[in-house]
Motif scaffolding. Structure first.
Motif, PDB file in Angstrom:
ATOM      1  N   LEU A  52      28.186  55.296  47.178  1.00  0.00           N
ATOM      2  CA  LEU A  52      29.445  55.712  46.571  1.00  0.00           C
ATOM      3  C   LEU A  52      29.188  56.768  45.509  1.00  0.00           C
ATOM      4  CD1 LEU A  52      30.910  52.141  45.943  1.00  0.00           C
ATOM      5  CD2 LEU A  52      31.489  53.664  47.851  1.00  0.00           C
ATOM      6  N   PRO A  53      30.175  57.638  45.245  1.00  0.00           N
ATOM      7  CA  PRO A  53      30.046  58.574  44.127  1.00  0.00           C
ATOM      8  C   PRO A  53      29.835  57.808  42.825  1.00  0.00           C
ATOM      9  CG  PRO A  53      31.937  59.142  45.505  1.00  0.00           C
ATOM     10  CD  PRO A  53      31.436  57.812  45.985  1.00  0.00           C
ATOM     11  N   GLU A  54      29.101  58.395  41.881  1.00  0.00           N
ATOM     12  CA  GLU A  54      28.752  57.722  40.643  1.00  0.00           C
ATOM     13  C   GLU A  54      29.981  57.245  39.893  1.00  0.00           C
ATOM     14  OE1 GLU A  54      27.093  55.807  37.659  1.00  0.00           O
ATOM     15  OE2 GLU A  54      26.020  56.518  39.425  1.00  0.00           O
ATOM     16  N   GLN A  55      31.034  58.058  39.871  1.00  0.00           N
ATOM     17  CA  GLN A  55      32.255  57.666  39.152  1.00  0.00           C
ATOM     18  C   GLN A  55      32.854  56.393  39.744  1.00  0.00           C
ATOM     19  OE1 GLN A  55      35.292  60.699  39.087  1.00  0.00           O
ATOM     20  NE2 GLN A  55      36.568  59.609  37.612  1.00  0.00           N
ATOM     21  N   TYR A  56      32.834  56.294  41.080  1.00  0.00           N
ATOM     22  CA  TYR A  56      33.388  55.106  41.725  1.00  0.00           C
ATOM     23  C   TYR A  56      32.459  53.903  41.529  1.00  0.00           C
ATOM     24  CZ  TYR A  56      36.282  52.508  45.007  1.00  0.00           C
ATOM     25  OH  TYR A  56      37.143  51.588  45.567  1.00  0.00           O
ATOM     26  N   GLN A  57      31.146  54.163  41.512  1.00  0.00           N
ATOM     27  CA  GLN A  57      30.210  53.068  41.239  1.00  0.00           C
ATOM     28  C   GLN A  57      30.475  52.465  39.861  1.00  0.00           C
ATOM     29  OE1 GLN A  57      26.034  53.901  41.900  1.00  0.00           O
ATOM     30  NE2 GLN A  57      26.491  55.259  43.613  1.00  0.00           N
ATOM     31  N   GLU A  58      30.745  53.311  38.879  1.00  0.00           N
ATOM     32  CA  GLU A  58      31.034  52.823  37.534  1.00  0.00           C
ATOM     33  C   GLU A  58      32.313  52.002  37.525  1.00  0.00           C
ATOM     34  OE1 GLU A  58      30.875  51.943  33.547  1.00  0.00           O
ATOM     35  OE2 GLU A  58      29.315  52.685  34.910  1.00  0.00           O
ATOM     36  N   LEU A  59      33.330  52.446  38.271  1.00  0.00           N
ATOM     37  CA  LEU A  59      34.567  51.673  38.364  1.00  0.00           C
ATOM     38  C   LEU A  59      34.301  50.318  38.995  1.00  0.00           C
ATOM     39  CD1 LEU A  59      37.660  51.576  38.011  1.00  0.00           C
ATOM     40  CD2 LEU A  59      37.857  52.612  40.294  1.00  0.00           C
ATOM     41  N   MET A  60      33.449  50.277  40.014  1.00  0.00           N
ATOM     42  CA  MET A  60      33.128  49.008  40.662  1.00  0.00           C
ATOM     43  C   MET A  60      32.396  48.078  39.692  1.00  0.00           C
ATOM     44  SD  MET A  60      34.516  49.012  43.644  1.00  0.00           S
ATOM     45  CE  MET A  60      35.834  49.811  42.695  1.00  0.00           C
ATOM     46  N   ARG A  61      31.530  48.630  38.863  1.00  0.00           N
ATOM     47  CA  ARG A  61      30.835  47.787  37.880  1.00  0.00           C
ATOM     48  C   ARG A  61      31.841  47.156  36.915  1.00  0.00           C
ATOM     49  NH1 ARG A  61      26.635  51.742  38.589  1.00  0.00           N
ATOM     50  NH2 ARG A  61      27.553  53.174  37.062  1.00  0.00           N
ATOM     51  N   LYS A  62      32.800  47.933  36.474  1.00  0.00           N
ATOM     52  CA  LYS A  62      33.837  47.405  35.589  1.00  0.00           C
ATOM     53  C   LYS A  62      34.777  46.461  36.333  1.00  0.00           C
ATOM     54  CE  LYS A  62      34.023  51.429  32.498  1.00  0.00           C
ATOM     55  NZ  LYS A  62      34.885  52.533  31.990  1.00  0.00           N
ATOM     56  N   GLY A  63      34.892  46.660  37.638  1.00  0.00           N
ATOM     57  CA  GLY A  63      35.843  45.893  38.435  1.00  0.00           C
ATOM     58  C   GLY A  63      35.508  44.422  38.586  1.00  0.00           C
ATOM     59  N   TRP A  64      34.269  44.034  38.289  1.00  0.00           N
ATOM     60  CA  TRP A  64      33.929  42.615  38.353  1.00  0.00           C
ATOM     61  C   TRP A  64      34.736  41.807  37.337  1.00  0.00           C
ATOM     62  CZ3 TRP A  64      31.146  40.309  42.050  1.00  0.00           C
ATOM     63  CH2 TRP A  64      30.279  41.093  42.823  1.00  0.00           C
ATOM     64  N   GLY A  65      35.007  42.383  36.181  1.00  0.00           N
ATOM     65  CA  GLY A  65      35.667  41.643  35.113  1.00  0.00           C
ATOM     66  C   GLY A  65      37.016  41.056  35.493  1.00  0.00           C
ATOM     67  N   PRO A  66      37.976  41.885  35.943  1.00  0.00           N
ATOM     68  CA  PRO A  66      39.307  41.349  36.239  1.00  0.00           C
ATOM     69  C   PRO A  66      39.310  40.261  37.310  1.00  0.00           C
ATOM     70  CG  PRO A  66      39.394  43.740  36.080  1.00  0.00           C
ATOM     71  CD  PRO A  66      37.939  43.356  36.045  1.00  0.00           C
ATOM     72  N   VAL A  67      38.522  40.438  38.371  1.00  0.00           N
ATOM     73  CA  VAL A  67      38.557  39.435  39.445  1.00  0.00           C
ATOM     74  C   VAL A  67      37.883  38.139  39.012  1.00  0.00           C
ATOM     75  CG1 VAL A  67      38.867  41.043  41.348  1.00  0.00           C
ATOM     76  CG2 VAL A  67      36.549  40.544  40.548  1.00  0.00           C
ATOM     77  N   ARG A  68      36.842  38.249  38.193  1.00  0.00           N
ATOM     78  CA  ARG A  68      36.218  37.030  37.677  1.00  0.00           C
ATOM     79  C   ARG A  68      37.168  36.255  36.778  1.00  0.00           C
ATOM     80  NH1 ARG A  68      30.369  39.788  36.154  1.00  0.00           N
ATOM     81  NH2 ARG A  68      29.254  39.242  38.102  1.00  0.00           N
ATOM     82  N   VAL A  69      37.922  36.979  35.958  1.00  0.00           N
ATOM     83  CA  VAL A  69      38.914  36.318  35.099  1.00  0.00           C
ATOM     84  C   VAL A  69      39.984  35.641  35.956  1.00  0.00           C
ATOM     85  CG1 VAL A  69      40.736  36.710  33.391  1.00  0.00           C
ATOM     86  CG2 VAL A  69      38.493  37.788  33.101  1.00  0.00           C
ATOM     87  N   CYS A  70      40.404  36.286  37.022  1.00  0.00           N
ATOM     88  CA  CYS A  70      41.406  35.677  37.913  1.00  0.00           C
ATOM     89  C   CYS A  70      40.895  34.382  38.525  1.00  0.00           C
ATOM     90  CB  CYS A  70      41.800  36.663  39.014  1.00  0.00           C
ATOM     91  SG  CYS A  70      42.877  38.010  38.485  1.00  0.00           S
ATOM     92  N   ILE A  71      39.652  34.389  38.977  1.00  0.00           N
ATOM     93  CA  ILE A  71      39.074  33.178  39.560  1.00  0.00           C
ATOM     94  C   ILE A  71      38.975  32.079  38.508  1.00  0.00           C
ATOM     95  CG2 ILE A  71      36.976  32.185  40.543  1.00  0.00           C
ATOM     96  CD1 ILE A  71      38.567  33.775  42.576  1.00  0.00           C
ATOM     97  N   ALA A  72      38.549  32.432  37.310  1.00  0.00           N
ATOM     98  CA  ALA A  72      38.450  31.437  36.235  1.00  0.00           C
ATOM     99  C   ALA A  72      39.818  30.851  35.912  1.00  0.00           C
ATOM    100  CB  ALA A  72      37.846  32.074  34.985  1.00  0.00           C
ATOM    101  N   ALA A  73      40.832  31.695  35.895  1.00  0.00           N
ATOM    102  CA  ALA A  73      42.190  31.227  35.609  1.00  0.00           C
ATOM    103  C   ALA A  73      42.684  30.288  36.702  1.00  0.00           C
ATOM    104  CB  ALA A  73      43.131  32.422  35.470  1.00  0.00           C
ATOM    105  N   ALA A  74      42.417  30.639  37.957  1.00  0.00           N
ATOM    106  CA  ALA A  74      42.843  29.790  39.069  1.00  0.00           C
ATOM    107  C   ALA A  74      42.141  28.435  39.026  1.00  0.00           C
ATOM    108  CB  ALA A  74      42.573  30.488  40.400  1.00  0.00           C
ATOM    109  N   GLU A  75      40.869  28.419  38.632  1.00  0.00           N
ATOM    110  CA  GLU A  75      40.145  27.151  38.515  1.00  0.00           C
ATOM    111  C   GLU A  75      40.696  26.310  37.368  1.00  0.00           C
ATOM    112  OE1 GLU A  75      36.001  27.937  38.185  1.00  0.00           O
ATOM    113  OE2 GLU A  75      35.763  28.502  40.290  1.00  0.00           O
ATOM    114  N   ALA A  76      41.124  26.965  36.302  1.00  0.00           N
ATOM    115  CA  ALA A  76      41.603  26.246  35.126  1.00  0.00           C
ATOM    116  C   ALA A  76      43.023  25.722  35.294  1.00  0.00           C
ATOM    117  CB  ALA A  76      41.538  27.149  33.894  1.00  0.00           C
ATOM    118  N   ALA A  77      43.877  26.484  35.968  1.00  0.00           N
ATOM    119  CA  ALA A  77      45.301  26.141  36.001  1.00  0.00           C
ATOM    120  C   ALA A  77      45.885  26.040  37.402  1.00  0.00           C
ATOM    121  CB  ALA A  77      46.094  27.182  35.194  1.00  0.00           C
ATOM    122  N   GLY A  78      45.069  26.229  38.421  1.00  0.00           N
ATOM    123  CA  GLY A  78      45.567  26.186  39.790  1.00  0.00           C
ATOM    124  C   GLY A  78      45.865  27.583  40.293  1.00  0.00           C
TER     125      GLY A  78
END
Length: 208
Positions: A52-78
Motif C-alpha cells: 500500500l502507499p505509505e499514506q494509506y499504511q499510516e491510516l491503517m496503523r491508526k485504524g486499529w484504534g477505532p475497531v478495537r474500541v468497538c470490540i471492547a464496547a461490544a464485550e462490555a455492553a453487548g
C-alpha cells in the motif's frame, strides 16, 4: 403485520462510504420491516500484508484504534451498543473531522453511556482475536477483494441469506427513496450468478 427481518452491516468507522451506507440503512429501517444490526470489520485486518502507499499504511496503523474500541464496547455492553457507538464515532470522524485519538474514543464512549476507560483498548491487541472473528464472519461470504460496507440480508427464499459489498451511494437516500433503493439492491443481490454493477464515481461522500 409483516414480520420484521434482521439485516447485518459490517463497518469500519474509518470508511466514509460505509458511513453513508449506514445512514441509508437507518432510513430504510423506517420504511421497510427491517431491523439493522451493526458489526465490526477492519480495513487494517483486510489490508494486512498488502503493498500500500505509505499514506494509506499510516491510516491503517491508526485504524486499529477505532475497531478495537468497538470490540471492547461490544464485550462490555453487548453488541447492540455498536449501533449508537458507531453513530457517535462516525459523527466525529466524518462530520467533525476528529483525529483518531483518545479524545475521539472517550467522547464517543461517554456519549453512549460507557466507561471512557474503554478507550485504552485502542492501543492493545488483547481483543484482536475477537476483532478478527467478527471481521471474518462478515467477509467470508463476499471474499477479500472488497472492503466495507458489507451487508448480509434475508434472501429471496426462506432461510436464505445473501451477502454483498455496498451499495456505495451519496447522498444517502431518505424516506421512500431509501426503501426503493433497498428493494432494488436486494433484488439484484438475490439473483443467482449476479456479481457486479458499477460505474465511476464523480462525487465524494455528501454528509447531509
Amino acid at each position: 403485520m409483516t414480520e420484521r427481518a434482521t439485516v447485518d452491516m459490517w463497518f469500519d468507522p474509518l470508511c466514509p462510504w460505509a458511513w453513508m451506507t449506514s445512514r441509508w440503512l437507518l432510513e430504510v429501517e423506517k420504511v421497510r420491516p427491517l431491523d439493522i444490526r451493526f458489526n465490526v470489520m477492519s480495513l487494517a485486518v483486510l489490508n494486512e500484508g498488502r503493498d500500500l502507499p505509505e499514506q494509506y499504511q499510516e491510516l491503517m496503523r491508526k485504524g486499529w484504534g477505532p475497531v478495537r474500541v468497538c470490540i471492547a464496547a461490544a464485550e462490555a455492553a453487548g453488541p447492540e451498543v455498536l449501533r449508537d457507538l458507531y453513530t457517535a464515532l462516525g459523527t466525529r470522524i466524518h462530520l467533525k473531522e476528529y483525529e483518531l485519538d483518545e479524545k475521539l474514543f472517550t467522547e464517543a464512549l461517554t456519549e453512549v453511556g460507557l466507561d471512557p476507560a474503554l478507550a485504552a483498548a485502542a492501543t492493545t491487541d488483547e481483543r484482536d482475536e475477537a476483532l478478527r472473528a467478527s471481521h471474518n464472519a462478515g467477509m467470508k461470504p463476499v471474499g477479500t477483494d472488497v472492503g466495507t460496507p458489507v451487508i448480509h440480508a434475508p434472501g429471496p427464499n426462506p432461510g436464505e441469506t445473501v451477502a454483498f459489498f455496498g451499495p456505495v451511494v451519496t447522498p444517502a437516500p431518505k424516506g421512500e427513496a431509501a426503501g426503493k433503493l433497498w428493494d432494488g439492491v436486494v433484488l439484484v443481490a438475490g439473483t443467482p450468478g449476479f456479481y457486479e454493477l458499477k460505474r465511476s464515481r464523480d462525487l465524494g461522500p455528501i454528509f447531509d
